[in-house]
Design a protein around this motif. Structure first.
Motif, mmCIF file in Angstrom:
data_model
loop_
_atom_site.group_PDB
_atom_site.id
_atom_site.type_symbol
_atom_site.label_atom_id
_atom_site.label_comp_id
_atom_site.label_asym_id
_atom_site.label_seq_id
_atom_site.Cartn_x
_atom_site.Cartn_y
_atom_site.Cartn_z
ATOM 1 N N VAL A 1 -36.155 0.917 23.464
ATOM 2 C CA VAL A 1 -37.353 1.703 23.851
ATOM 3 C C VAL A 1 -38.548 1.429 23.200
ATOM 4 N N GLY A 2 -39.130 0.498 23.613
ATOM 5 C CA GLY A 2 -40.582 -0.196 23.018
ATOM 6 C C GLY A 2 -40.152 -1.092 22.032
ATOM 7 N N ALA A 3 -40.967 -2.030 21.613
ATOM 8 C CA ALA A 3 -41.087 -2.736 20.580
ATOM 9 C C ALA A 3 -40.555 -1.865 19.040
ATOM 10 N N SER B 1 -45.523 1.487 11.797
ATOM 11 C CA SER B 1 -44.161 1.609 11.968
ATOM 12 C C SER B 1 -43.255 0.715 11.054
ATOM 13 N N TYR B 2 -43.812 -0.352 10.426
ATOM 14 C CA TYR B 2 -42.811 -1.297 9.617
ATOM 15 C C TYR B 2 -42.419 -0.738 8.334
ATOM 16 N N ALA B 3 -43.505 -0.110 7.608
ATOM 17 C CA ALA B 3 -43.336 0.594 6.359
ATOM 18 C C ALA B 3 -42.433 1.692 6.611
ATOM 19 N N GLU C 1 -43.844 -9.885 18.709
ATOM 20 C CA GLU C 1 -44.724 -10.700 19.203
ATOM 21 C C GLU C 1 -45.162 -9.974 20.487
ATOM 22 N N VAL C 2 -45.597 -8.593 20.428
ATOM 23 C CA VAL C 2 -46.040 -7.950 21.542
ATOM 24 C C VAL C 2 -47.382 -8.101 22.167
ATOM 25 N N TYR C 3 -48.248 -9.010 21.504
ATOM 26 C CA TYR C 3 -49.306 -9.510 21.996
ATOM 27 C C TYR C 3 -49.122 -10.858 22.237
#
Ligand SMILES: *Cc1c(COP(=O)(O)O)cnc(C)c1O
Length: 391
Positions: A99-101, A128-130, A206-208
């Protein structure tokens, strides 16, 4: 991170109480400002892809798809990864639809980091990483990106020094949000060497991957020697096809890693919405020429906004990829990006995001604010006109 205390929330999540996006969007609405804070496009993705999703719903693709994702989508993901980067993944067992990256990142960290393990992240980091690291009970170890020769980069010695016996994972986001940096072959080679030397697993966001400019090449970390079998490679349809609301992402990784991530993912969401999977499978196969057009259009928008911000007096970091421009506010006499971002709607009717909220080392990010340029030209032009009133 900007936060508020919430007694109901578990302590490990308290620092994430209220995000800057909620605050800034509320401010934009209240002041009727142009919102260049949030990074989502204000135009639709390819029409035929949208149509595929509608057809999928009408055609009955409305029940649970298989946990790992629809076979047709997994096949397309494997095929495009092979064709573009020469990296082979078995669609059955080495590809997982999420569900999304965002879910891919969170479940990868939850699956691969023990409580107390250290996770290296480059700051400024995607928020979201943190939070995912905190949910896992792991410890984030930031390595700071700083401007050098017109782009944000890291000091390889600082990266090396961040590795300890507790380091388990390194998160690598390139093209990088929010700085727009696309890591070079040399930078990636330094990261890869460290991973191999210290037996680290890399999670790459790598979403971009398709949104780089000036012929700058996106190189996946997984292509470097020794990396394919220690990398969890993540991407998503949201940015590539301008459908951030579809939340369709994916993981490519060696079988044992995909199994680990899937073990967690089956209890977070189990699977991902079927109609979007059908439509994205179609888009990966047929709509890459549309993405070429998007990239060209975005590069022009980048220049439109960057030139406008420069003429308003900011020092501008023209990004090699992503949706975002960093502006140094000091030439205009400001010093604190958080303070300016809060005042900007009142001063000129534009909303930006203070970059410092994505740093642990707040001082390193204090002079920067982030503007998004994935907007219609007339929106960018109006924003620039307003920002020029600052000077
Ligand atoms: C937008 C974004 C994501 C989230 O992608 P979704 O597919 O919408 O979950 C992840 N990482 C970065 C760097 C992003 O900019």
């Amino acid at each position: 991170m900007v936060s508020c205390v919430n007694e109901a929330l578990v302590t490990r999540m308290r620092e994430f109480g209220t995000t800057i996006f909620a605050e800034m969007t509320a401010l934009a609405v209240r002041t009727e400002s142009i919102n260049l804070g949030q990074g989502f496009p204000d135009t639709d993705g390819p029409a035929a892809m949208l149509e595929r999703a509608v057809e999928a719903i009408r055609g009955g693709a409305n029940q649970y798809p298989p946990g790992p994702g629809l076979p047709e989508l997994r096949r397309e993901i494997a095929e495009t990864t092979r064709a573009r980067y020469g990296l082979a993944y078995d669609p059955d067992g080495e590809v997982l639809v999420t569900v999304g990256a965002t879910e891919a990142i969170a479940t990868s960290i939850l699956a691969l980091a023990e409580p107390g393990d250290e996770v290296i992240v480059f700051e400024p980091y995607y928020d979201s990483y943190a939070a995912a690291i905190a949910l896992a009970g792991a410890v984030r170890k930031p390595v700071t990106l700083r401007p050098e020769l017109g782009r944000f980069t890291f000091d390889p010695d600082e990266l090396r020094a961040a590795v300890t016996p507790r380091t388990r994972l390194i998160l690598v986001n390139s093209p990088h949000n929010p700085t727009g940096t696309v890591f070079t072959r040399e930078e990636l080679a330094a990261i890869a060497e460290l991973c191999v030397e210290h037996d680290l697993t890399a999670i790459t966001d790598e979403v971009y991957e398709h949104l780089t400019f000036d012929a700058v090449e996106h190189i996946p970390l997984a292509v470097f020697p020794g990396m394919r079998d220690r990398t969890v490679m993540i991407s998503s349809a949201g940015k590539t096809f301008s459908v951030t609301g579809w939340k369709t992402g994916w993981v490519r990784a060696p079988r044992h890693c995909v199994q680990a991530v899937q073990t967690v993912k089956q209890f977070t969401t189990f699977t991902m919405g079927a109609p979007w999977q059908r439509a994205v499978a179609y888009a990966l196969s047929e709509e890459m020429p549309w993405v070429d057009g998007l990239r060209t259009a975005l590069q022009a928008k980048r220049d439109r906004l960057a030139d406008g911000l420069a003429s308003a007096g900011f020092t501008v970091y023209r990004p090699a990829g992503t949706y975002f421009v960093q502006a140094d506010i000091r030439p205009l006499g400001f010093t604190d990006g958080l303070d300016l971002a809060r005042r900007l709607p009142g001063l000129c009717g534009v909303v930006a995001v203070p970059t410092q909220v994505f740093y642990d080392d707040v001082a390193a990010g204090r002079p920067y604010i982030r503007f998004a340029f994935c907007k219609r030209d007339e929106v960018i032009d109006e924003a620039v006109d307003r920002i020029k009133r600052l000077g």
